[in-house]
Scaffold this active site. Structure first.
Site, short mmCIF file in Angstrom:
data_model
loop_
_atom_site.label_atom_id
_atom_site.label_comp_id
_atom_site.label_asym_id
_atom_site.label_seq_id
_atom_site.Cartn_x
_atom_site.Cartn_y
_atom_site.Cartn_z
N LYS A 24 -28.46 -24.41 1.58
CA LYS A 24 -28.05 -24.90 0.25
C LYS A 24 -26.76 -25.72 0.35
CE LYS A 24 -25.59 -21.84 -2.31
NZ LYS A 24 -24.26 -22.31 -2.74
N CYS A 117 -14.38 -19.06 -10.92
CA CYS A 117 -15.60 -18.27 -10.95
C CYS A 117 -15.27 -16.87 -10.47
CB CYS A 117 -16.71 -18.91 -10.14
SG CYS A 117 -16.48 -18.75 -8.40
N ARG A 122 -10.46 -21.00 -7.54
CA ARG A 122 -11.11 -22.16 -6.93
C ARG A 122 -10.68 -23.50 -7.55
NH1 ARG A 122 -17.31 -20.69 -5.81
NH2 ARG A 122 -17.05 -22.21 -4.16
N PRO A 123 -9.39 -23.82 -7.44
CA PRO A 123 -8.95 -25.12 -7.95
C PRO A 123 -9.48 -26.27 -7.10
CG PRO A 123 -7.16 -24.03 -6.78
CD PRO A 123 -8.30 -23.06 -6.81
N ILE A 330 -10.28 -15.98 2.52
CA ILE A 330 -10.63 -17.27 1.89
C ILE A 330 -10.56 -17.22 0.37
CG2 ILE A 330 -12.39 -19.10 1.77
CD1 ILE A 330 -11.31 -18.68 4.61
N1 EPU Z 1 -8.84 -24.40 -2.53
C1 EPU Z 1 -7.73 -24.81 -3.22
N2 EPU Z 1 -7.68 -26.10 -3.65
C2 EPU Z 1 -8.67 -27.00 -3.42
C3 EPU Z 1 -9.81 -26.57 -2.72
C4 EPU Z 1 -9.88 -25.27 -2.28
O1 EPU Z 1 -6.81 -24.02 -3.44
O2 EPU Z 1 -8.54 -28.16 -3.86
C5 EPU Z 1 -8.94 -23.02 -2.03
C6 EPU Z 1 -10.04 -22.22 -2.73
O3 EPU Z 1 -9.62 -21.69 -3.97
C7 EPU Z 1 -10.35 -21.16 -1.69
C8 EPU Z 1 -10.15 -21.91 -0.37
O4 EPU Z 1 -9.33 -23.03 -0.68
O5 EPU Z 1 -9.45 -20.10 -1.81
C9 EPU Z 1 -11.41 -22.39 0.31
O6 EPU Z 1 -12.26 -23.02 -0.64
P1 EPU Z 1 -13.27 -24.20 -0.29
O7 EPU Z 1 -12.87 -25.41 -1.04
O8 EPU Z 1 -13.46 -24.31 1.19
O9 EPU Z 1 -14.61 -23.62 -0.93
P2 EPU Z 1 -15.72 -24.51 -1.63
O10 EPU Z 1 -15.80 -25.79 -0.93
O11 EPU Z 1 -15.55 -24.48 -3.09
C10 EPU Z 1 -17.72 -23.81 -0.06
C11 EPU Z 1 -19.06 -23.17 -0.24
C12 EPU Z 1 -18.87 -21.71 -0.58
C13 EPU Z 1 -18.13 -21.05 0.58
C14 EPU Z 1 -16.79 -21.76 0.81
C15 EPU Z 1 -16.02 -21.23 2.01
C16 EPU Z 1 -20.36 -25.04 -1.05
C17 EPU Z 1 -21.11 -25.67 -2.17
N3 EPU Z 1 -19.76 -23.87 -1.32
O12 EPU Z 1 -17.03 -23.64 -1.30
O13 EPU Z 1 -20.15 -21.14 -0.69
O14 EPU Z 1 -17.89 -19.68 0.30
O15 EPU Z 1 -17.02 -23.17 1.01
O16 EPU Z 1 -16.76 -21.33 3.16
O17 EPU Z 1 -20.36 -25.57 0.05
C18 EPU Z 1 -21.75 -19.58 -1.44
O18 EPU Z 1 -22.62 -20.28 -0.90
O19 EPU Z 1 -21.98 -18.43 -1.89
C19 EPU Z 1 -20.40 -20.11 -1.57
C20 EPU Z 1 -19.51 -19.61 -2.43
#
Ligand code: EPU
Length: 421
Positions: A24, A117, A122-123, A330
């Protein structure tokens, strides 16, 4: 959202083969990347999931012509409406992935701001910081982000923290910038690399220096279509492996990429699994003995242990022979499954980002509630381990990320049924 639930009974010593679907979290950024071109794009091995349906709806609403045939998506045409539908963004945070492609291709867009969420705030400050550095004007109003630029500048940008969708968005944003850019402290998840392969096919020059977590990117003004295969879902594969050990079963898992799950294999072996690697895309998993050994786990960015496998391991370790420690680095609120596992008799204490899981001899079936996608997978594992019957509610979370898991598990003898009242 509906009231469907899963009815599960303890299921031990299963035998059979489980097939892993496409990932996904790889399919979604690939779908969003089709905004970068009007040419036909083909995405193969797409899983049959709610999140994929939501992304199809989002892109169709924006003007894309989309056909889904078996597990192949054909997407083409221009974007006629550069505004994302708020109701879909609410259902699926990954909608934010359209932001990078909209900026690159149209230098404008209106994207609904994703809220927090259940697993954390998740900013998306990092996505926006990079866009600003490129010269994009960002105006946040009434829950929408208005994006506008007259010119996109190359950047030398360092993420303050490693972010998966942040990295994907920034790579897409830079794909039409012809001068060289550098992006540092990038995510190296296999899903990111899958997107990089598509961008390369589109004509973007990207070089990834993995040891230094740095990408150099030279975009091109005219981007071509692509034809790509979604990588196997490493989290689904890992979930099946945990399930094999948890239920004392001998399960062959096919259509996975063993190179993507090394950190998970390592922990499973310490916990007591025997893993025979039959080929690069198939393994046989079975327990070495009746005993599950306790573990120390810390979630980290790839290639570290994935946060998306934490809940499933917590279920497994709730019946280990001793105390395990799980550190969640994370997301700040990703232990909600612990209280549901406690209803089944698990003994878990949480101190800030650490969970201490004292193994118990038996779990007992109970009615439990899913709080997020991976938490629901953890509850499925627990339900199969627990004596008696369990009911798992709120399974729309599960449907977002697992392609008919109950059908797959039923085929190998698991007592699991979806009930649609
Ligand atoms: N973060 C910030 N600022 C940002 C971006 C991220 O503070 O601008 C923080 C987040 O709040 C978090 C950390 O950095 O604490 C890591 O977040 P990341 O951005 O890597 O997560 P994401 O991209 O929103 C993706 C997956 C998630 C998976 C995470 C970590 C997708 C669509 N989603 O989320 O998948 O847990 O990476 O590997 O790729 C799932 O499939 O159940 C799922 C939640």
């Amino acid at each position: 959202m509906n009231d469907a639930y899963l009815l599960i009974e303890q299921s031990k010593y299963l035998e059979g083969t489980l097939e892993v679907s496409g990932a996904k979290n790889a399919a979604l950024p690939l779908m969003a990347a089709t905004i970068l071109t009007e040419e036909p794009c083909i995405i193969r091995n797409v899983p049959n999931l709610l999140d994929i349906k939501n992304m199809i709806e989002l892109l169709s609403d924006m003007g894309k012509r989309i056909i889904l045939e078996n597990s192949t998506l054909y997407i083409e045409g221009p974007i006629l409406n550069k505004e994302t539908r708020e109701d879909i963004v609410r259902k699926m945070r990954a909608s934010v992935l359209v932001m990078g492609p909209l900026i690159a291709r149209y230098k404008s867009g209106k994207v609904s701001m994703p809220g927090g969420c259940s697993i954390g705030a998740r900013p998306i400050d990092q996505h926006l910081k990079a866009a600003k550095r490129m010269g994009v004007n960002i105006d946040i109003e009434q829950g929408f982000i208005n994006l506008n630029a007259t010119y996109l500048n190359p950047i030398d940008f360092r993420f303050d923290m490693i972010t998966v969708t942040g990295t994907e968005n920034v790579f897409c944003m830079l794909s039409t910038v012809e001068q060289e850019s550098f992006v540092r402290n990038i995510a190296l998840e296999p899903e990111v690399i899958n997107l990089v392969e598509a961008l390369k096919q589109m004509g973007v020059f990207i070089e990834i220096d993995k040891p230094n977590r740095t990408a150099s990117i030279k975009g091109t003004r005219y981007l071509k279509g692509f034809d790509i295969e979604v990588i196997p879902d490493r989290i689904e594969a890992g979930t099946f492996m945990v399930l094999a050990l948890a239920t004392g079963s001998k399960i062959k898992i096919v259509n996975l990429d063993v190179n993507h799950i090394e950190s998970v294999l390592e922990k499973l072996e310490i916990a007591g699994a025997k893993i025979d690697i039959l080929s690069p895309d198939s393994v046989l998993v079975y327990p070495k003995s009746e005993k599950i050994n306790p573990l120390y786990i810390e979630t980290l960015e790839y290639p570290g242990f994935p946060t998306d496998m934490q809940a499933q391991f917590m279920s497994l370790l709730s019946m280990a022979d001793g105390e395990s420690t799980i550190v969640e680095n994370i997301f700040e609120n990703r232990f909600q499954h612990a209280q549901e596992l406690a209803r089944m008799g698990a003994c878990i204490t949480i101190h800030s980002k650490t969970a201490y899981v004292k193994g118990v001899k038996h779990l007992k079936g109970a009615e439990v509630f899913s709080t997020d996608l991976r938490a629901s997978a953890g509850l499925v594992v627990a339900g199969l381990m627990a004596e008696g019957k369990s009911i798992i509610r709120n399974i729309y979370h599960l449907d977002r990320g697992y392609d008919h898991i109950e059908q797959k598990l039923e085929k190998i003898g698991a007592k699991i049924k979806r009930i649609n009242p």
